[in-house]
Scaffold this motif. Structure first.
Motif, PDB file in Angstrom:
ATOM      1  N   ASP A  19      72.353  72.370  69.064  1.00  0.00           N
ATOM      2  CA  ASP A  19      71.856  72.016  67.774  1.00  0.00           C
ATOM      3  C   ASP A  19      72.846  70.816  66.956  1.00  0.00           C
ATOM      4  OD1 ASP A  19      69.593  73.563  68.035  1.00  0.00           O
ATOM      5  OD2 ASP A  19      70.844  75.174  66.880  1.00  0.00           O
ATOM      6  N   GLN A  20      74.124  71.337  67.120  1.00  0.00           N
ATOM      7  CA  GLN A  20      75.207  70.519  66.576  1.00  0.00           C
ATOM      8  C   GLN A  20      75.163  68.628  67.221  1.00  0.00           C
ATOM      9  OE1 GLN A  20      76.972  70.862  63.926  1.00  0.00           O
ATOM     10  NE2 GLN A  20      75.617  72.787  64.114  1.00  0.00           N
ATOM     11  N   ALA A  21      74.833  69.016  68.585  1.00  0.00           N
ATOM     12  CA  ALA A  21      74.518  67.691  68.994  1.00  0.00           C
ATOM     13  C   ALA A  21      73.431  66.906  68.602  1.00  0.00           C
ATOM     14  CB  ALA A  21      74.569  67.750  70.551  1.00  0.00           C
ATOM     15  N   ALA A  22      72.403  67.491  68.710  1.00  0.00           N
ATOM     16  CA  ALA A  22      71.154  67.061  67.873  1.00  0.00           C
ATOM     17  C   ALA A  22      71.137  66.420  66.549  1.00  0.00           C
ATOM     18  CB  ALA A  22      69.949  68.027  68.197  1.00  0.00           C
ATOM     19  N   GLU A  23      71.864  67.314  65.780  1.00  0.00           N
ATOM     20  CA  GLU A  23      72.237  66.804  64.413  1.00  0.00           C
ATOM     21  C   GLU A  23      73.246  65.608  64.423  1.00  0.00           C
ATOM     22  OE1 GLU A  23      72.122  67.090  60.142  1.00  0.00           O
ATOM     23  OE2 GLU A  23      71.124  68.349  61.513  1.00  0.00           O
ATOM     24  N   CYS A  24      74.195  65.589  65.129  1.00  0.00           N
ATOM     25  CA  CYS A  24      74.902  64.321  64.995  1.00  0.00           C
ATOM     26  C   CYS A  24      74.211  63.076  65.516  1.00  0.00           C
ATOM     27  CB  CYS A  24      76.122  64.535  65.904  1.00  0.00           C
ATOM     28  SG  CYS A  24      77.540  65.888  65.404  1.00  0.00           S
ATOM     29  N   GLY A  25      73.325  63.294  66.369  1.00  0.00           N
ATOM     30  CA  GLY A  25      72.503  62.119  66.816  1.00  0.00           C
ATOM     31  C   GLY A  25      71.723  61.577  65.913  1.00  0.00           C
ATOM     32  N   ARG A  26      70.956  62.439  65.124  1.00  0.00           N
ATOM     33  CA  ARG A  26      70.177  62.286  63.980  1.00  0.00           C
ATOM     34  C   ARG A  26      70.993  61.628  62.972  1.00  0.00           C
ATOM     35  NH1 ARG A  26      67.746  67.346  65.139  1.00  0.00           N
ATOM     36  NH2 ARG A  26      69.007  68.379  63.470  1.00  0.00           N
ATOM     37  N   ASN A  27      72.107  62.076  62.720  1.00  0.00           N
ATOM     38  CA  ASN A  27      72.915  61.346  61.494  1.00  0.00           C
ATOM     39  C   ASN A  27      73.415  60.037  62.013  1.00  0.00           C
ATOM     40  OD1 ASN A  27      72.659  63.714  59.891  1.00  0.00           O
ATOM     41  ND2 ASN A  27      74.452  64.604  60.424  1.00  0.00           N
ATOM     42  N   ALA A  28      73.809  60.163  63.204  1.00  0.00           N
ATOM     43  CA  ALA A  28      74.251  58.467  63.808  1.00  0.00           C
ATOM     44  C   ALA A  28      73.082  57.598  63.649  1.00  0.00           C
ATOM     45  CB  ALA A  28      74.623  58.840  65.324  1.00  0.00           C
ATOM     46  N   ALA A  29      71.846  58.131  64.016  1.00  0.00           N
ATOM     47  CA  ALA A  29      70.776  57.110  63.995  1.00  0.00           C
ATOM     48  C   ALA A  29      70.504  56.814  62.511  1.00  0.00           C
ATOM     49  CB  ALA A  29      69.440  57.755  64.331  1.00  0.00           C
ATOM     50  N   SER A  30      70.904  57.335  61.432  1.00  0.00           N
ATOM     51  CA  SER A  30      70.804  56.977  60.262  1.00  0.00           C
ATOM     52  C   SER A  30      71.714  56.438  59.291  1.00  0.00           C
ATOM     53  CB  SER A  30      69.975  58.413  59.123  1.00  0.00           C
ATOM     54  OG  SER A  30      70.908  59.328  59.212  1.00  0.00           O
ATOM     55  N   ALA A  31      72.928  56.447  60.164  1.00  0.00           N
ATOM     56  CA  ALA A  31      74.204  55.915  59.628  1.00  0.00           C
ATOM     57  C   ALA A  31      74.046  54.533  59.149  1.00  0.00           C
ATOM     58  CB  ALA A  31      75.346  56.232  60.397  1.00  0.00           C
ATOM     59  N   THR A  32      74.784  54.024  58.147  1.00  0.00           N
ATOM     60  CA  THR A  32      74.364  52.677  57.653  1.00  0.00           C
ATOM     61  C   THR A  32      75.808  51.774  58.295  1.00  0.00           C
ATOM     62  OG1 THR A  32      75.263  53.238  55.368  1.00  0.00           O
ATOM     63  CG2 THR A  32      73.115  53.142  55.830  1.00  0.00           C
ATOM     64  N   LEU A  33      76.946  52.550  58.323  1.00  0.00           N
ATOM     65  CA  LEU A  33      78.125  52.019  58.507  1.00  0.00           C
ATOM     66  C   LEU A  33      78.415  52.219  60.086  1.00  0.00           C
ATOM     67  CD1 LEU A  33      80.432  53.204  55.683  1.00  0.00           C
ATOM     68  CD2 LEU A  33      79.415  50.933  55.752  1.00  0.00           C
ATOM     69  N   GLN A  34      78.840  51.030  60.723  1.00  0.00           N
ATOM     70  CA  GLN A  34      79.379  51.186  62.309  1.00  0.00           C
ATOM     71  C   GLN A  34      80.155  52.178  62.459  1.00  0.00           C
ATOM     72  OE1 GLN A  34      77.371  49.356  64.620  1.00  0.00           O
ATOM     73  NE2 GLN A  34      78.798  50.370  66.283  1.00  0.00           N
ATOM     74  N   ASN A  35      81.312  52.262  61.744  1.00  0.00           N
ATOM     75  CA  ASN A  35      82.279  53.242  62.229  1.00  0.00           C
ATOM     76  C   ASN A  35      81.917  54.626  61.935  1.00  0.00           C
ATOM     77  OD1 ASN A  35      82.257  52.984  59.410  1.00  0.00           O
ATOM     78  ND2 ASN A  35      84.469  53.648  59.135  1.00  0.00           N
ATOM     79  N   GLN A  36      80.883  54.912  61.074  1.00  0.00           N
ATOM     80  CA  GLN A  36      80.231  56.323  60.951  1.00  0.00           C
ATOM     81  C   GLN A  36      79.602  56.574  62.028  1.00  0.00           C
ATOM     82  OE1 GLN A  36      78.085  56.000  57.078  1.00  0.00           O
ATOM     83  NE2 GLN A  36      79.367  57.432  56.225  1.00  0.00           N
ATOM     84  N   ARG A  37      78.774  55.578  62.489  1.00  0.00           N
ATOM     85  CA  ARG A  37      77.711  55.765  63.597  1.00  0.00           C
ATOM     86  C   ARG A  37      78.563  56.251  64.903  1.00  0.00           C
ATOM     87  NH1 ARG A  37      74.351  52.702  62.431  1.00  0.00           N
ATOM     88  NH2 ARG A  37      75.144  50.733  62.713  1.00  0.00           N
ATOM     89  N   GLU A  38      79.547  55.593  65.072  1.00  0.00           N
ATOM     90  CA  GLU A  38      80.397  55.600  66.207  1.00  0.00           C
ATOM     91  C   GLU A  38      81.183  56.876  66.359  1.00  0.00           C
ATOM     92  OE1 GLU A  38      83.350  52.500  66.462  1.00  0.00           O
ATOM     93  OE2 GLU A  38      81.921  51.060  66.854  1.00  0.00           O
ATOM     94  N   VAL A  39      81.689  57.611  65.022  1.00  0.00           N
ATOM     95  CA  VAL A  39      82.325  58.765  64.803  1.00  0.00           C
ATOM     96  C   VAL A  39      81.274  59.904  65.265  1.00  0.00           C
ATOM     97  CG1 VAL A  39      83.040  60.425  63.261  1.00  0.00           C
ATOM     98  CG2 VAL A  39      83.919  58.293  63.483  1.00  0.00           C
ATOM     99  N   LEU A  40      79.877  59.785  64.718  1.00  0.00           N
ATOM    100  CA  LEU A  40      78.899  60.684  64.956  1.00  0.00           C
ATOM    101  C   LEU A  40      78.589  60.638  66.645  1.00  0.00           C
ATOM    102  CD1 LEU A  40      77.123  60.042  61.866  1.00  0.00           C
ATOM    103  CD2 LEU A  40      78.067  62.022  62.310  1.00  0.00           C
ATOM    104  N   LEU A  41      78.413  59.500  67.060  1.00  0.00           N
ATOM    105  CA  LEU A  41      78.168  59.385  68.455  1.00  0.00           C
ATOM    106  C   LEU A  41      79.047  60.193  69.423  1.00  0.00           C
ATOM    107  CD1 LEU A  41      76.438  56.035  68.789  1.00  0.00           C
ATOM    108  CD2 LEU A  41      75.253  58.216  68.947  1.00  0.00           C
ATOM    109  N   LYS A  42      80.516  59.850  69.060  1.00  0.00           N
ATOM    110  CA  LYS A  42      81.326  60.679  69.672  1.00  0.00           C
ATOM    111  C   LYS A  42      81.400  62.098  69.386  1.00  0.00           C
ATOM    112  CE  LYS A  42      84.703  56.970  69.632  1.00  0.00           C
ATOM    113  NZ  LYS A  42      86.050  56.451  69.199  1.00  0.00           N
ATOM    114  N   ALA A  43      81.108  62.488  68.247  1.00  0.00           N
ATOM    115  CA  ALA A  43      80.842  64.124  68.111  1.00  0.00           C
ATOM    116  C   ALA A  43      79.556  64.469  68.839  1.00  0.00           C
ATOM    117  CB  ALA A  43      80.653  64.113  66.589  1.00  0.00           C
TER     118      ALA A  43
END
Length: 66
Positions: A10-34
């Motif tokens: 569930d957490q992995a899926a949540e991070c994936g969804r958040n990464a897809a909607s992240a507007t900043l590149q560094n946020q997306r990278e952190v979320l994809l690593k998570a």
């Protein structure tokens, strides 16, 4: 599937969804690593449970043979 494994997934899926909607590149990278970290924990938990089930079945087979 155990509760913790489902939580990891569930957490992995949540991070994936958040990464897809992240507007900043560094946020997306952190979320994809998570996401990758949570997925690795889920994979490890699944492997552990599978191996434990296999060993338990093996022990039952040995006990029944005696």
């Amino acid at each position: 599937m155990s509760v913790s494994t489902q939580f990891y997934l569930d957490q992995a899926a949540e991070c994936g969804r958040n990464a897809a909607s992240a507007t900043l590149q560094n946020q997306r990278e952190v979320l994809l690593k998570a996401q990758a970290a949570w997925q690795a924990m889920a994979d490890r938990a699944i492997r552990t449970a599978t191996e434990r089930d296999r060993r338990d079945a093996e022990r039952r087979d040995v006990a029944e043979a005696l």
